[in-house]
Motif scaffolding. Structure first.
Motif, mmCIF file in Angstrom:
data_model
loop_
_atom_site.group_PDB
_atom_site.id
_atom_site.type_symbol
_atom_site.label_atom_id
_atom_site.label_comp_id
_atom_site.label_asym_id
_atom_site.label_seq_id
_atom_site.Cartn_x
_atom_site.Cartn_y
_atom_site.Cartn_z
ATOM 1 N N LEU A 1 74.340 37.300 41.179
ATOM 2 C CA LEU A 1 73.345 36.441 39.548
ATOM 3 C C LEU A 1 73.810 37.307 38.359
ATOM 4 N N GLY A 2 73.598 39.191 38.897
ATOM 5 C CA GLY A 2 73.953 39.665 37.324
ATOM 6 C C GLY A 2 75.154 39.710 37.521
ATOM 7 N N LYS A 3 76.250 39.866 38.186
ATOM 8 C CA LYS A 3 76.786 40.435 38.452
ATOM 9 C C LYS A 3 78.102 38.798 36.913
ATOM 10 N N GLY A 4 77.107 37.458 37.780
ATOM 11 C CA GLY A 4 78.195 36.590 37.411
ATOM 12 C C GLY A 4 77.591 36.127 35.605
ATOM 13 N N GLN A 5 76.257 36.519 35.947
ATOM 14 C CA GLN A 5 75.970 36.661 33.502
ATOM 15 C C GLN A 5 76.422 37.708 32.968
ATOM 16 N N ALA A 6 76.920 38.667 33.752
ATOM 17 C CA ALA A 6 77.707 39.741 32.175
ATOM 18 C C ALA A 6 79.115 39.273 32.366
ATOM 19 N N LYS A 7 79.916 38.765 33.892
ATOM 20 C CA LYS A 7 81.041 37.928 33.354
ATOM 21 C C LYS A 7 81.105 36.377 32.104
ATOM 22 N N LEU A 8 80.089 35.614 32.424
ATOM 23 C CA LEU A 8 79.840 34.536 31.343
ATOM 24 C C LEU A 8 79.699 34.845 30.018
ATOM 25 N N ALA A 9 78.803 35.894 29.572
ATOM 26 C CA ALA A 9 78.386 36.403 28.410
ATOM 27 C C ALA A 9 79.902 37.395 27.853
ATOM 28 N N GLU A 10 80.381 37.885 29.103
ATOM 29 C CA GLU A 10 81.560 38.479 28.098
ATOM 30 C C GLU A 10 82.630 37.587 27.692
ATOM 31 N N LEU A 11 83.138 36.100 28.337
ATOM 32 C CA LEU A 11 83.331 35.947 28.782
ATOM 33 C C LEU A 11 83.658 34.421 27.306
ATOM 34 N N PHE A 12 82.296 34.020 27.531
ATOM 35 C CA PHE A 12 81.775 32.947 26.287
ATOM 36 C C PHE A 12 81.242 33.231 25.455
ATOM 37 N N GLY A 13 80.537 34.585 24.814
ATOM 38 C CA GLY A 13 80.153 35.614 23.758
ATOM 39 C C GLY A 13 78.922 33.976 23.316
ATOM 40 N N ASP A 14 78.720 34.509 22.432
ATOM 41 C CA ASP A 14 77.639 32.896 21.586
ATOM 42 C C ASP A 14 77.373 31.904 22.284
ATOM 43 N N ALA A 15 78.306 30.899 23.018
ATOM 44 C CA ALA A 15 78.250 30.249 23.676
ATOM 45 C C ALA A 15 77.482 30.476 25.258
ATOM 46 N N PHE A 16 77.392 31.317 25.528
ATOM 47 C CA PHE A 16 76.868 31.697 27.297
ATOM 48 C C PHE A 16 75.553 31.888 26.592
ATOM 49 N N LEU A 17 74.409 30.785 26.798
ATOM 50 C CA LEU A 17 73.049 30.784 27.735
ATOM 51 C C LEU A 17 72.673 31.680 28.673
ATOM 52 N N PRO A 18 71.759 32.425 28.832
ATOM 53 C CA PRO A 18 71.048 33.158 30.071
ATOM 54 C C PRO A 18 70.352 32.387 30.337
ATOM 55 N N VAL A 19 70.492 30.461 31.004
ATOM 56 C CA VAL A 19 70.269 29.629 31.672
ATOM 57 C C VAL A 19 70.343 29.785 33.139
ATOM 58 N N LEU A 20 69.582 29.493 34.487
ATOM 59 C CA LEU A 20 70.156 29.805 35.396
ATOM 60 C C LEU A 20 70.432 28.311 35.775
ATOM 61 N N VAL A 21 71.452 27.243 36.613
ATOM 62 C CA VAL A 21 71.237 26.334 37.144
ATOM 63 C C VAL A 21 71.645 26.556 38.941
ATOM 64 N N PRO A 22 70.301 26.263 39.571
ATOM 65 C CA PRO A 22 71.142 26.609 40.929
ATOM 66 C C PRO A 22 71.245 25.688 41.285
#
Length: 249
Positions: A109-130
């Motif tokens: 999950l940590g790796k996934g969050q870092a990847k999405l934050a890098e790809l999407f910038g401000d469009a990414f919100l740290p919200v988990l949808v399992p």
């Protein structure tokens, strides 16, 4: 036969009570641009209805980030890590359950969050949808420590979450058991109306926006026809479609 009039009536009752009905739209399983995603974003843009795109980190491509940046009202949430089930075939599918060490799950999950934050910038919100809207309690407890601020599953939210903002979906437009097709107007409208009514009457948390869940990759013509009707009717009736940033902040 589906009763769109019943939805109009429910929204009128909200107005008469001096309240504004709120809804939100979550679409799951995004990884890359496609004709289906293009159609989804076109509908979002046409009706100015914000779209929360639950994106699978392991398969997320830079081309998706470029497309999201061009859209007018698309936010990105984190859809697990790889969307792979780790339970025996006899059990309901689950990626984030109790069948793996917690450290393995949190690392992904940590790796996934870092990847999405890098790809999407401000469009990414740290919200988990399992994936499959299921996860273990120990994973929930670990989310704040990983930097997650929100959680979105299925069904009226409980009052248990103190360190996370929980905003769920309440209407699934896909009938998975019948071959991954449109659930039908009658069932879809009934799910939306039921949650709106329960909120208005105080039977569930009235402040939780009513969530509509779609899966663009499996949409048939029934789903594509239903969404514009839903957005047109609800907007004309004075309902407000929330952005993900509104509800998870």
């Amino acid at each position: 036969m589906a009763d769109w009039k019943a939805l109009e009536t429910e929204l009128a009752l909200w107005r008469e009570s001096g309240q504004q009905a709120t809804l939100w739209w979550r679409d799951d399983d995004a990884e890359r641009p496609s004709d289906a995603l293009e159609q989804l974003i076109e509908i979002s843009d046409r009706f100015h209805v914000p779209l929360a795109l639950a994106t699978i980190p392991a398969g997320a491509e830079a081309s998706l980030a470029e497309r999201v940046k061009q859209a007018s009202a698309v936010s990105v949430l984190q859809h697990g890590f790889s969307h792979l089930s780790h339970v025996p075939p006899s059990e309901r599918k689950c990626e984030l359950g109790n069948h793996r060490p917690l450290a393995e799950i949190t690392d992904e999950l940590g790796k996934g969050q870092a990847k999405l934050a890098e790809l999407f910038g401000d469009a990414f919100l740290p919200v988990l949808v399992p994936p499959w809207n299921r996860l273990g309690e120990q994973v929930i407890d670990a989310l704040p420590g990983l930097g997650f601020t929100g959680l979105s599953t299925l069904g009226p939210r409980s009052c248990k979450q103190k360190r996370l903002i929980e905003v769920n979906v309440h209407a699934d437009l896909i009938n998975w058991k019948a071959g991954r097709c449109f659930a039908g107007e009658e069932r879809s409208l009934a799910q939306i109306i039921t949650h709106l009514q329960q909120r208005r009457l105080g039977e569930v948390d009235s402040s939780e926006p009513t969530g509509v869940m779609t899966h663009h990759l499996v949409h048939d013509e029934g789903v594509w026809a239903f969404l514009p009707q839903l957005f047109d009717l609800t907007l004309k009736a004075g309902a407000h479609w929330c952005t993900a940033k509104e509800i998870f902040s």
